[in-house]
Design an enzyme around this catalytic site. Structure first.
Site, PDB file in Angstrom:
ATOM      1  N   ARG A 114      -7.526   0.868  13.759  1.00 26.10           N
ATOM      2  CA  ARG A 114      -6.506   1.286  12.782  1.00 26.10           C
ATOM      3  C   ARG A 114      -5.596   2.394  13.327  1.00 26.10           C
ATOM      4  NH1 ARG A 114      -5.306  -2.097   8.631  1.00 26.10           N
ATOM      5  NH2 ARG A 114      -3.811  -0.971   7.364  1.00 26.10           N
ATOM      6  N   HIS A 158       5.908  -1.475  -7.920  1.00 24.38           N
ATOM      7  CA  HIS A 158       4.573  -1.887  -8.367  1.00 24.38           C
ATOM      8  C   HIS A 158       4.729  -2.718  -9.645  1.00 24.38           C
ATOM      9  CE1 HIS A 158       0.254  -1.761  -8.753  1.00 24.38           C
ATOM     10  NE2 HIS A 158       0.433  -1.575 -10.042  1.00 24.38           N
ATOM     11  N   THR A 205       3.588   8.891  -2.258  1.00 28.24           N
ATOM     12  CA  THR A 205       2.907  10.102  -1.805  1.00 28.24           C
ATOM     13  C   THR A 205       1.545   9.661  -1.289  1.00 28.24           C
ATOM     14  OG1 THR A 205       2.088  10.421  -4.057  1.00 28.24           O
ATOM     15  CG2 THR A 205       4.091  11.633  -3.450  1.00 28.24           C
TER      16      THR A 205
END
Ligand code: GRF
Length: 208
Positions: free
Chosen positions: A66, A110, A147
């Site tokens: 990652r 979203h 954020t």
């Protein structure tokens, strides 16, 4: 001109809504400088290239771990020198280093009215499945700044969408896209590009 970089994972209908709104002059002062997908085969890359926007893929699968992916991903983002990064159905967690570097310059769409049906595990169709399971009568979509906390950044805009008798997650997903997402995301970009959004005390405020 606001240099906008769009990040996508899926079919890219939100990306298409942005491309169309810029072409139609509904989003002004904006240049779509690039599209990055974490998926090589998706239709989004084709949508970008058809519109003459440079499009590349960077997948976690191509890196040993990652950290290596996060580093390469951030380097790729930096190459486009974006003023604003738009997550338009992007399902990869944004590395903390990128959130910090581009603080206040990353927005996400979203498919629910935050703080309902959001956070860890709420993505794609799952959001709509959960809304139907709970039996809410109204859902919608939210555009917010990104954020470090998932779906926790200042809310820029929201639009409600009614749930109807016989809705399936797929039917509801489509209605939320048509009635909310495809309008909200271009509008938010236009607002930011034209200096109409500022963050005051952790809340996004539309200034004129
Ligand atoms: C949208 O519903 C978006 O809100 C969600 O994933 C979907 C992406 O759709 N997070 P598309 O790739 O823009 O068609």
């Amino acid at each position: 001109m606001l240099r906008v970089l769009v990040l996508v994972s899926g079919g890219g209908t939100n990306l298409q809504a942005i491309i169309d709104a810029v072409a139609a002059g509904k989003v002004t002062n904006t240049s779509l400088v690039g599209v990055i997908s974490n998926n090589k085969t998706v239709k989004s890359l084709e949508r970008a290239r058809n519109a003459g926007i440079p499009a590349v893929s960077v997948s976690p699968k191509d890196f040993p771990d990652r950290d290596a992916f996060n580093k390469a991903f951030l380097e790729k983002v930096d190459e486009f020198a974006p003023d604003l990064i738009v997550l338009a159905g992007f399902l990869v967690a944004i590395p903390a280093a990128m959130v910090q570097k581009y603080s206040g310059r990353i927005i996400n769409i979203h498919p629910s009215l935050i703080p309902s049906f959001c956070g860890v595990g709420y993505y794609g169709l799952k959001v709509h499945e959960k809304a139907l399971e709970r039996g809410v009568k109204v859902t919608g979509a939210t555009v917010h700044f990104v954020t470090e906390g998932m779906d926790e950044g200042p809310i820029i805009a929201q639009k409600a969408v009614c749930i109807e008798e016989g809705d399936t997650p797929e039917i509801l997903q489509r209605r939320v896209m048509e009635q909310a997402e495809w309008l909200l995301l271009p509008q938010a970009i236009d607002d930011i590009a034209n200096g109409r959004v500022t963050v005051v005390d952790g809340k996004a405020v539309r200034t004129r």
